[in-house]
Design an enzyme around this catalytic site. Structure first.
Site, mmCIF file in Angstrom:
data_model
loop_
_atom_site.group_PDB
_atom_site.id
_atom_site.type_symbol
_atom_site.label_atom_id
_atom_site.label_comp_id
_atom_site.label_asym_id
_atom_site.label_seq_id
_atom_site.Cartn_x
_atom_site.Cartn_y
_atom_site.Cartn_z
ATOM 1 N N ALA A 88 -28.866 50.565 -6.509
ATOM 2 C CA ALA A 88 -27.908 50.389 -5.405
ATOM 3 C C ALA A 88 -28.123 49.036 -4.741
ATOM 4 O O ALA A 88 -29.252 48.671 -4.405
ATOM 5 C CB ALA A 88 -28.087 51.503 -4.374
ATOM 6 N N THR A 106 -28.636 46.031 2.986
ATOM 7 C CA THR A 106 -28.696 46.981 1.865
ATOM 8 C C THR A 106 -29.816 46.627 0.881
ATOM 9 O O THR A 106 -30.646 47.465 0.537
ATOM 10 C CB THR A 106 -27.345 46.989 1.112
ATOM 11 O OG1 THR A 106 -26.352 47.472 2.008
ATOM 12 C CG2 THR A 106 -27.404 47.892 -0.113
ATOM 13 N N THR A 140 -32.971 40.969 -10.447
ATOM 14 C CA THR A 140 -32.132 39.983 -11.126
ATOM 15 C C THR A 140 -32.929 38.737 -11.504
ATOM 16 O O THR A 140 -33.912 38.392 -10.833
ATOM 17 C CB THR A 140 -30.956 39.580 -10.205
ATOM 18 O OG1 THR A 140 -30.287 38.461 -10.769
ATOM 19 C CG2 THR A 140 -31.430 39.204 -8.811
ATOM 20 N N ASP A 141 -32.466 38.049 -12.542
ATOM 21 C CA ASP A 141 -33.091 36.764 -12.914
ATOM 22 C C ASP A 141 -32.836 35.692 -11.854
ATOM 23 O O ASP A 141 -33.506 34.664 -11.828
ATOM 24 C CB ASP A 141 -32.586 36.287 -14.286
ATOM 25 C CG ASP A 141 -31.074 36.095 -14.365
ATOM 26 O OD1 ASP A 141 -30.375 36.399 -13.380
ATOM 27 O OD2 ASP A 141 -30.594 35.649 -15.437
ATOM 28 N N TYR A 164 -27.713 36.462 -1.750
ATOM 29 C CA TYR A 164 -27.885 37.605 -2.659
ATOM 30 C C TYR A 164 -29.268 37.563 -3.314
ATOM 31 O O TYR A 164 -30.030 38.535 -3.229
ATOM 32 C CB TYR A 164 -26.793 37.586 -3.739
ATOM 33 C CG TYR A 164 -27.106 38.467 -4.941
ATOM 34 C CD1 TYR A 164 -27.113 39.854 -4.824
ATOM 35 C CD2 TYR A 164 -27.410 37.905 -6.180
ATOM 36 C CE1 TYR A 164 -27.421 40.663 -5.917
ATOM 37 C CE2 TYR A 164 -27.712 38.709 -7.279
ATOM 38 C CZ TYR A 164 -27.711 40.088 -7.142
ATOM 39 O OH TYR A 164 -28.018 40.884 -8.221
ATOM 40 N N LEU A 204 -16.746 38.048 -13.403
ATOM 41 C CA LEU A 204 -16.098 37.044 -14.264
ATOM 42 C C LEU A 204 -15.248 37.605 -15.408
ATOM 43 O O LEU A 204 -14.064 37.288 -15.516
ATOM 44 C CB LEU A 204 -17.175 36.117 -14.836
ATOM 45 C CG LEU A 204 -16.652 34.913 -15.610
ATOM 46 C CD1 LEU A 204 -16.175 33.823 -14.672
ATOM 47 C CD2 LEU A 204 -17.735 34.349 -16.527
ATOM 48 N N GLY A 297 -25.056 26.178 -3.187
ATOM 49 C CA GLY A 297 -26.265 26.815 -3.739
ATOM 50 C C GLY A 297 -26.086 27.314 -5.170
ATOM 51 O O GLY A 297 -26.821 28.193 -5.614
HETATM 52 P P1 NAD Z 1 -22.290 47.190 -8.601
HETATM 53 O O1 NAD Z 1 -21.874 46.334 -7.453
HETATM 54 O O2 NAD Z 1 -21.309 47.439 -9.702
HETATM 55 O O3 NAD Z 1 -22.773 48.621 -8.081
HETATM 56 C C1 NAD Z 1 -23.587 48.767 -6.944
HETATM 57 C C2 NAD Z 1 -23.519 50.226 -6.532
HETATM 58 O O4 NAD Z 1 -24.370 50.412 -5.409
HETATM 59 C C3 NAD Z 1 -22.108 50.674 -6.114
HETATM 60 O O5 NAD Z 1 -21.773 51.879 -6.758
HETATM 61 C C4 NAD Z 1 -22.233 50.867 -4.608
HETATM 62 O O6 NAD Z 1 -21.361 51.884 -4.118
HETATM 63 C C5 NAD Z 1 -23.690 51.264 -4.474
HETATM 64 N N1 NAD Z 1 -24.241 51.002 -3.135
HETATM 65 C C6 NAD Z 1 -24.107 49.879 -2.391
HETATM 66 N N2 NAD Z 1 -24.772 50.014 -1.227
HETATM 67 C C7 NAD Z 1 -25.339 51.249 -1.245
HETATM 68 C C8 NAD Z 1 -26.164 51.965 -0.335
HETATM 69 N N3 NAD Z 1 -26.531 51.447 0.848
HETATM 70 N N4 NAD Z 1 -26.583 53.210 -0.687
HETATM 71 C C9 NAD Z 1 -26.208 53.772 -1.866
HETATM 72 N N5 NAD Z 1 -25.418 53.131 -2.758
HETATM 73 C C10 NAD Z 1 -24.992 51.881 -2.457
HETATM 74 O O7 NAD Z 1 -23.622 46.525 -9.165
HETATM 75 P P2 NAD Z 1 -24.176 46.406 -10.655
HETATM 76 O O8 NAD Z 1 -23.585 45.211 -11.272
HETATM 77 O O9 NAD Z 1 -24.046 47.722 -11.322
HETATM 78 O O10 NAD Z 1 -25.705 46.086 -10.352
HETATM 79 C C11 NAD Z 1 -26.673 47.134 -10.249
HETATM 80 C C12 NAD Z 1 -28.038 46.510 -9.955
HETATM 81 O O11 NAD Z 1 -28.379 45.579 -10.973
HETATM 82 C C13 NAD Z 1 -28.087 45.752 -8.638
HETATM 83 O O12 NAD Z 1 -29.302 46.027 -8.005
HETATM 84 C C14 NAD Z 1 -28.023 44.285 -9.050
HETATM 85 O O13 NAD Z 1 -28.693 43.452 -8.139
HETATM 86 C C15 NAD Z 1 -28.706 44.328 -10.405
HETATM 87 N N6 NAD Z 1 -28.255 43.264 -11.316
HETATM 88 C C16 NAD Z 1 -26.962 43.248 -11.783
HETATM 89 C C17 NAD Z 1 -26.568 42.243 -12.677
HETATM 90 C C18 NAD Z 1 -25.169 42.209 -13.253
HETATM 91 O O14 NAD Z 1 -24.864 41.310 -14.053
HETATM 92 N N7 NAD Z 1 -24.282 43.136 -12.938
HETATM 93 C C19 NAD Z 1 -27.473 41.257 -13.061
HETATM 94 C C20 NAD Z 1 -28.761 41.295 -12.528
HETATM 95 C C21 NAD Z 1 -29.149 42.311 -11.681
#
Ligand code: NAD
Length: 351
Positions: A88, A106, A140-141, A164, A204, A297
């Site tokens: 999350a 968050t 994340t990287d 972020y 993207l 940034g």
């Molecule tokens: P996303 O934005 O698609 O999903 C995030 C989810 O978290 C959503 O369902 C949202 O409703 C939920 N959420 C937000 N705040 C919340 C809270 N306070 N309590 C409970 N739920 C909450 O994100 P994603 O792309 O699926 O990424 C998931 C994780 O992976 C994240 O931690 C992100 O930092 C990490 N990440 C993602 C990527 C990528 O390319 N998508 C890359 C590196 C790291």
């Protein structure tokens, strides 16, 4: 010693990666007996991402906040959770530039509140249960900043450049501290840019597909020379399952797709494939890519060194070209999903 059969709490399980993680867990018919999804359903989350999972009797959805410690404690107790996979977060870099506080709240404070509820629960478990418990934190990287040459190692110093990545970096430090100070059995992974079905169209690849479909535009920041390393989301979910079972407590790993693309080249590729699928002129379709001023940034290059995960015995399954084509075809056969999601006009860069 590990906790099979797993009873897993997946935070952010109605998001993009979270939904794939839930799906991956449910494939394990014997080794996973419960999957509880805790998700606030922010603009980024959707029940449509997990509707297929909820027909499985082992899967429960709970709408709520990771910072709600009473709720988290109740879920940990009720379902006798023995693993937390924490996804999350607020995840869109551009949004973090215009509204950083939600990210601090968050990603950083939410993680601390979650860690504390999990720690208190974990301290009440028997010694064997404590040993087999896992808290897997998905980071994340981007916490490493930008790299011109070579690849990120998990020992590299943190140099976050956006609100972020700073909020995720801070969360990583708290996870480390909860392991070092209290002994909570943590695992931390840093992944590169994910792609695949169910990704919010502010990001993207789905945004580019939607731009071609709807006659919209997609901005290309700063000439599009930035390089990103693309990881297919199913591979990522598979890796998280592997890491949960085989990762040494207290470790940190980097996981990438070993597939670097400049943003300009990737956007052109996606738009060209979509145009050919729809029988449109490629030249006309490419006009949806609009040059735009660079964002503040903006990291120039991310690249992940996968040597450690390979040495652990995990291998990526998916061929990038095939996964990209399948992803595009998924969006084209789920146009409703793509266009129904709330529209955001912020520019994107994969995250
Ligand atoms: P996303 O934005 O698609 O999903 C995030 C989810 O978290 C959503 O369902 C949202 O409703 C939920 N959420 C937000 N705040 C919340 C809270 N306070 N309590 C409970 N739920 C909450 O994100 P994603 O792309 O699926 O990424 C998931 C994780 O992976 C994240 O931690 C992100 O930092 C990490 N990440 C993602 C990527 C990528 O390319 N998508 C890359 C590196 C790291």
């Amino acid at each position: 010693m590990i906790g099979i059969p797993w009873r897993v709490l997946v935070t952010g399980g109605a998001g993009f990666i979270g939904g794939h993680v839930v799906r991956r867990l449910l494939c394990e018919k014997r080794d996973v007996t419960r999957v509880v999804i805790l998700d606030l359903l922010s603009y980024a989350g959707s029940m449509g991402n997990i509707s297929d999972c909820l027909s499985d009797a082992r899967c429960e959805f709970v709408k709520g906040d990771i910072a709600d410690q009473a709720l988290v404690t109740r879920l940990l107790r009720t379902y006798q959770i023995n693993a937390v996979i924490h996804l999350a977060a607020e995840t869109h870099v551009d949004r973090s530039i215009y509204g950083p506080m939600a990210f601090a709240q968050t990603n950083t404070m939410g993680t601390v509140m979650l860690l504390e509820a999990v720690r208190q629960h974990w301290e009440g478990l028997s010694a064997p249960e404590q040993t087999s418990f896992r808290f897997l934190h998905v980071s994340t990287d981007e916490v490493y900043g930008s790299i011109e040459q070579g690849k990120f190692l998990d020992t590299d110093p943190y140099r976050p450049n956006s609100p972020y990545s700073a909020s995720k970096a801070a969360a990583d430090h708290f996870v480390r501290a909860w392991h070092q100070t209290y002994g909570l059995p943590t695992l931390t992974s840093h992944c590169s840019n994910n792609f695949g079905p169910y990704q919010h169209p502010e990001k993207l690849i789905p945004r580019a597909i939607r731009a071609v479909l709807t006659g919209g535009t997609i901005p290309l920041y700063g000439g599009g020379a930035q390089v990103r390393d693309w990881l297919y989301v199913s591979d990522h979910a598979d890796f998280l399952w592997f890491y949960l079972n085989h990762g040494d407590v207290g470790t940190v790993v980097n996981i990438g797709g070993e597939c670097e693309w400049q943003n300009r080249a990737l956007l052109q590729k996606v738009v060209t494939i979509v145009a050919s699928r729809l029988g449109l002129s490629q030249d006309d379709a490419l006009k949806c890519i609009v040059e735009s001023a660079d964002r503040p940034g903006h990291d120039r290059r991310y690249a992940i060194d996968n040597q450690k995960v390979r040495a652990m015995g995990w291998h990526r399954w998916t061929n990038f070209e095939r996964a990209l084509t399948e992803t595009i075809d998924w969006y084209l056969t789920h146009k409703d999903w793509l266009t129904r999601r709330q529209s955001y006009e912020l520019a994107t860069d994969g995250h």
